[in-house]
Design a protein around this motif. Sequence first.
Motif, short mmCIF file in Angstrom:
data_model
loop_
_atom_site.label_atom_id
_atom_site.label_comp_id
_atom_site.label_asym_id
_atom_site.label_seq_id
_atom_site.Cartn_x
_atom_site.Cartn_y
_atom_site.Cartn_z
N PRO A 27 31.10 -34.83 -5.89
CA PRO A 27 32.31 -35.65 -6.01
C PRO A 27 32.18 -36.63 -7.16
N ILE A 28 33.24 -36.79 -7.92
CA ILE A 28 33.19 -37.67 -9.07
C ILE A 28 33.20 -39.13 -8.64
N GLY A 29 33.52 -39.37 -7.37
CA GLY A 29 33.58 -40.73 -6.87
C GLY A 29 32.30 -41.51 -7.09
N SER A 30 31.16 -40.79 -7.17
CA SER A 30 29.90 -41.48 -7.39
C SER A 30 29.93 -42.21 -8.73
N THR A 31 30.68 -41.67 -9.68
CA THR A 31 30.82 -42.33 -10.97
C THR A 31 31.86 -43.44 -10.91
N PHE A 32 32.93 -43.19 -10.16
CA PHE A 32 34.04 -44.16 -10.11
C PHE A 32 33.58 -45.55 -9.70
N SER A 33 32.66 -45.61 -8.75
CA SER A 33 32.35 -46.91 -8.17
C SER A 33 31.78 -47.88 -9.20
N LYS A 34 31.08 -47.34 -10.22
CA LYS A 34 30.51 -48.26 -11.21
C LYS A 34 31.58 -48.93 -12.06
N PHE A 35 32.74 -48.28 -12.17
CA PHE A 35 33.73 -48.77 -13.13
C PHE A 35 34.44 -50.02 -12.65
N THR A 41 41.40 -46.48 -8.14
CA THR A 41 40.88 -45.12 -8.30
C THR A 41 41.54 -44.18 -7.29
N GLU A 42 41.59 -42.92 -7.67
CA GLU A 42 42.19 -41.90 -6.81
C GLU A 42 41.49 -40.58 -7.07
N GLY A 43 41.33 -39.77 -6.05
CA GLY A 43 40.72 -38.47 -6.22
C GLY A 43 39.22 -38.54 -6.36
N VAL A 93 28.56 -32.14 -15.95
CA VAL A 93 29.82 -32.65 -16.50
C VAL A 93 29.99 -34.11 -16.11
N ILE A 94 29.69 -34.43 -14.86
CA ILE A 94 29.85 -35.82 -14.40
C ILE A 94 28.98 -36.75 -15.22
N GLU A 95 27.74 -36.32 -15.47
CA GLU A 95 26.84 -37.19 -16.22
C GLU A 95 27.35 -37.43 -17.64
N ARG A 96 27.85 -36.36 -18.27
CA ARG A 96 28.30 -36.50 -19.65
C ARG A 96 29.65 -37.18 -19.76
#
Lengths: 123, 712
Positions: free
Chosen positions: B377-385, B404-406, B415-418
């Motif tokens: 899930p991309i949410g792991s990235t979202f939280s930092k923002f 945030t959504e989705g 892909v998430i890392e990059r």
Amino acid sequence: MNKTKKIMAVDDSPSIRQMLSFTLKQAGYEVVEAVDGKDALAKFAAENIQMLITDLNMPNMDGITLIREIRKNSANRFMPIIMLTTESQETKRQEGKAAGASAWIVKPFKPEQLLGVVRMVLA
Amino acid sequence: MIDTFRETFREEALEILAELENSLLQLDEQPEDAEVIDRVFRALHTIKGAGAMAGFDDVADFTHDIESVYDLVRSGQIPATSDLISLTLAARDQIKTMVISSFGGEAAEPVETARIMEAFRALLPRVAAPTLEKAALPPSAGARGPEVTYRIRFRPSRELFHRGINPLGLLRELDRRGHCRIVAQTDVIPPLEELDPELCYTYWDVILTTTEDIEDIRDVFIFVESESELTIDVIDDGGLLDQDGDYKRLGEILVERGDLPAEDLQRILDEKERLGDILLERRLVDGFKIESALIEQEEIKGLRLGRQNLESVASVRVRSEKLDNLVNLIGELVTVQARLTQTAAGSRNAELEAIAEEVERLTWDLRDQVLNIRMLPIGSTFSKFKRLVRDLSSELGKNVSLVTEGAETELDKTVIERLHDPLVHLIRNCVDHGIEKPQERAAKGKASQGKVYLSASHSGATVILEVRDNGAGLNRGAIRARAVKRGLLPPEGEISDRELFKLIFLPGFSTAEKISTVSGRGVGLDVVRRVIEEMRGTVEVSSPDGEGTVFTIKLPLTLAIIDGLLVKIGAESYVFPLSAVEECIELKGEDAARSHGRNLVNLRGEIIPYIRLRDQFSVHGVPPEIEQIVVVQLASQRVGFVVDQVVGEHQTVIKSLGRMYQGVSGLSGATILGNGSVALILDLRQLLQMQEEAEDLFSEGLQQSLRQMTRS
């Protein structure tokens, strides 16, 4: 194990006696039938009964009187007795408990309900 | 067997009904004869009870209220009037008709039935229906709920035996309902000389784990509960709440059960010895009570550890390199499968073709499953923002929040890392350039807090990410002026919003009125574009009037396998990433000649420069008379690449070029075709760059063409 247990079914209705007898025999119990309280008392002395199932409304001697008579004999003070009642007979049920009934089953009942109560009471 | 019961009931009922008729006639002559009244009541009672048992529900229902009326008659509350007796005789006839109709006779008249029932009901006093006490039932075979653990304390009346009840039968019934631990509490049994063997002094503590609900458990005690003390507590609800594997301490359990005063517990805990031993030594708690509490602790701990193990089995940690190796093997399998399909097609062997088709289907299914393993899930990235936005707002003196959504949208881990850096840049851009200062927003009648929206979603084999703000939007005038200044646009040139906004992704393009330390000298957006395109994605920007700015990123789900467009140049095969390809058009000889030596083509009014890959790759020989131009979208412009032949789409497994080829420009990798030969994957951006370097006047040529187009 169940085959050593003998149950007396007391009801003035032939069809209810038939239902009780059939269900209990299927479960491995021995069954003695009586048509009313008086008949039950007469037969009781001759048989080695471990449990009594009795209707409350019967001619000659009703169920509650029967329970009291059975309990008078010290040999029967701890025998389980199940009474058959209807949902509109709350006061009768209380009388039955006061006379010494162990449990009750509300008519109409399904065979598994009957066997469930018998199993709990006839340890 | 039920038919025999019905037969017996019919015979019985007909006899009873005949006797009932006689009794009613007799009652008519002697209305106060108690014995006759009893006989009438008993007849009705038996018909109702036996009828219900034998399945004659209509008879039982009809008789119910009549029986109730005669219950009142025999207790003297209602007189046995002649009218009542007439009504009862009519009811008797109706019952007889009902019984006979069940064996083929004529059905009872419903209107008459209703009339009679209503008449009897009117005679009954209006009392609230008594609460029904139902007999204890065996466990139902319904759906099993979650397992719950109960703590049960059953302290029966001492006269229990006098009613012929053996408590062991009830405890045995509990044992049938689930997993059961029982401890007998014997602390109130008196000394032998005081003991009455006909009384029940013992009581019981039970720990029961079952799927039945608490009412079903209580029903086990229905015959004794009015004279007994019965407590049933839920001590574990099956993991509905977040729990660790731990459970209450021994002392807490004893206090909760009422076996130990809280003050005593506190005093003892100060002594720091084993609690159970102290309690026993000082006779503060009976040994069996401690045993029961310890059993409770043991059972609940066991349950919770069991659930933890179950949950841990639900997921397995796998090192990324193992997954990468697996993906690589899948790639190899895809290659071999393609060769098999091609060989089968050439063999004209129907069975072999069928097998090849089956292998192809299994291969794609396996590929999808394996690639899915790498999805997160991309949410792991979202939280930092959120923190990023907060810090940026603070630094810039603005008021901005991130929505945030989705977050549950899954992408390949790589892909998430990059994606992290591009998203950081876009969010910075929104906060820095997009959102106005609070006073500016207030002047425009906007809420003082600006919002940045970050959302992710799937669309087919693509992931769509959107970074949007509710700020001032892109400044068309400023962008146009900047473009003219940098020579990207003639002063009078017409250009669509879409084309205009694309310019902000060019290197060095920045319209910020002052350079800030946050976003630097406008270097962010071209880096964003490059990273996205390296992942074979696209990024676009739009700015609907009055609605802020919207950046839209589209990415493939995975980086390991791409949709490619297979082409041929001479005897060699090449692959274009299909995501960049817009269309293919024919290039005829005279069209080329008409361009005055420039590599330009007119595509529906638009002048498109093209690159001859034959020249770039030094392919010798004579090209075909009709070549193909593959038109691609690169940066903010469209470019054509001339090839000999377009073969078609191709699922392309990306292989790295060997170490020796790392320095080669224009290629991003290779793949193995079905026939075992190698195709090179083109790096379109590098190819364009090489061409630009080779032709110093390329940009000038483009500008001249734009100017000519304007004049015409």
